[in-house]
Design an enzyme around this catalytic site. Structure first.
Site, mmCIF file in Angstrom:
data_model
loop_
_atom_site.group_PDB
_atom_site.id
_atom_site.type_symbol
_atom_site.label_atom_id
_atom_site.label_comp_id
_atom_site.label_asym_id
_atom_site.label_seq_id
_atom_site.Cartn_x
_atom_site.Cartn_y
_atom_site.Cartn_z
ATOM 1 N N CYS A 1 44.171 38.181 29.518
ATOM 2 C CA CYS A 1 44.856 37.108 28.797
ATOM 3 C C CYS A 1 43.960 36.801 27.618
ATOM 4 O O CYS A 1 42.888 36.211 27.789
ATOM 5 C CB CYS A 1 45.051 35.861 29.666
ATOM 6 N N CYS B 1 43.699 32.691 26.966
ATOM 7 C CA CYS B 1 43.001 31.793 27.896
ATOM 8 C C CYS B 1 42.716 32.535 29.187
ATOM 9 O O CYS B 1 41.817 33.368 29.231
ATOM 10 C CB CYS B 1 43.787 30.518 28.124
ATOM 11 N N SER B 2 43.472 32.264 30.250
ATOM 12 C CA SER B 2 43.168 32.910 31.530
ATOM 13 C C SER B 2 44.421 33.060 32.374
ATOM 14 O O SER B 2 44.352 32.943 33.591
ATOM 15 C CB SER B 2 42.111 32.101 32.278
ATOM 16 N N CYS B 3 45.581 33.312 31.757
ATOM 17 C CA CYS B 3 46.824 33.450 32.513
ATOM 18 C C CYS B 3 46.687 34.589 33.522
ATOM 19 O O CYS B 3 46.192 35.666 33.200
ATOM 20 C CB CYS B 3 47.990 33.714 31.570
HETATM 21 FE FE FE Z 1 46.125 32.434 29.520
#
Ligand code: FE
Length: 206
Positions: free
Chosen positions: A103, A106-108
């Site tokens: 991602c 961000c951190s999906c």
């Molecule tokens: Fe994300």
């Protein structure tokens, strides 16, 4: 949140406890709800779910076809959905193609299927370099991808999460679905590792 550790608690654990106590005291959260959430993360949510999906796809060609065509529906067949895994696309590793998930923003990450994302997945270094130099990043994970294999990088977002269907390793032809499930690692489903067969074979160890 409650700690099950015997070790002295870290600053962050103490701060979380203080905030939790305050929120309960003010009636903003219910301790029973917190217990349900902790239980979900300890027992329900995690990479063992993704491993079940992968092993099922390895032993059931019809399921695999459905999984690659409509990941969300096929995953729901196994009773796995929600928790940031509402819209899933499954990408298959083959001898010609290696897939890697990131991602960049961000951190999906598909929590229901893979649990909480590892720290490196959330790091700026991984997020930025996975796209620019995927082979270099994979090399740092100990995974050398031959030049003739195409590397595809998939950028997760808030609406769409990816899962890698790793290659079934050679030498696993006689293994049960349960044993196959035990071989599949989180990193293999992100694409930073391949599934390995332990020596001696897992069925003899079990
Ligand atoms: Fe994300």
């Amino acid at each position: 949140m409650s700690s099950h550790s015997q070790h002295p608690e870290s600053d962050i654990a103490l701060r979380v406890k203080a905030i939790e106590s305050l929120l309960i005291e003010k009636g903003i959260i219910n301790p029973a709800t917190i217990d349900v959430i902790i239980d979900a993360y300890e027992h329900c949510i995690g990479p063992h779910n993704g491993a079940r999906i992968v092993a099922r796809a390895w032993v059931d060609p019809d399921f695999k076809q459905r999984l690659l065509t409509d990941g969300t529906s096929a995953i729901a067949e196994l009773g796995l959905a929600g928790f940031s895994s509402e819209h899933m696309v499954v990408v298959e590793n083959t001898p010609e193609v290696h897939n890697l998930i990131v991602c960049t923003l961000c951190s999906c990450y598909p929590w229901a299927i893979l649990g909480l994302p590892p720290t490196w997945y959330k790091s700026f270094a991984y997020r930025s370099r996975a796209v620019i130099d995927p082979r270099g990043v994979l090399g740092e994970f100990g995974l050398e991808i031959p030049d003739h294999v195409e590397v595809r990088v998939w950028d997760s977002n808030a609406d769409l999460r990816y899962l890698v269907l790793p290659e079934r390793p050679l030498g696993t032809e006689t293994m049960t679905e349960a044993t196959l499930t035990s071989l599949v690692t989180r990193n293999a489903m992100i694409g930073t590792a391949k599934v390995q067969v332990p020596t001696p074979p897992a069925e003899l160890v079990a």
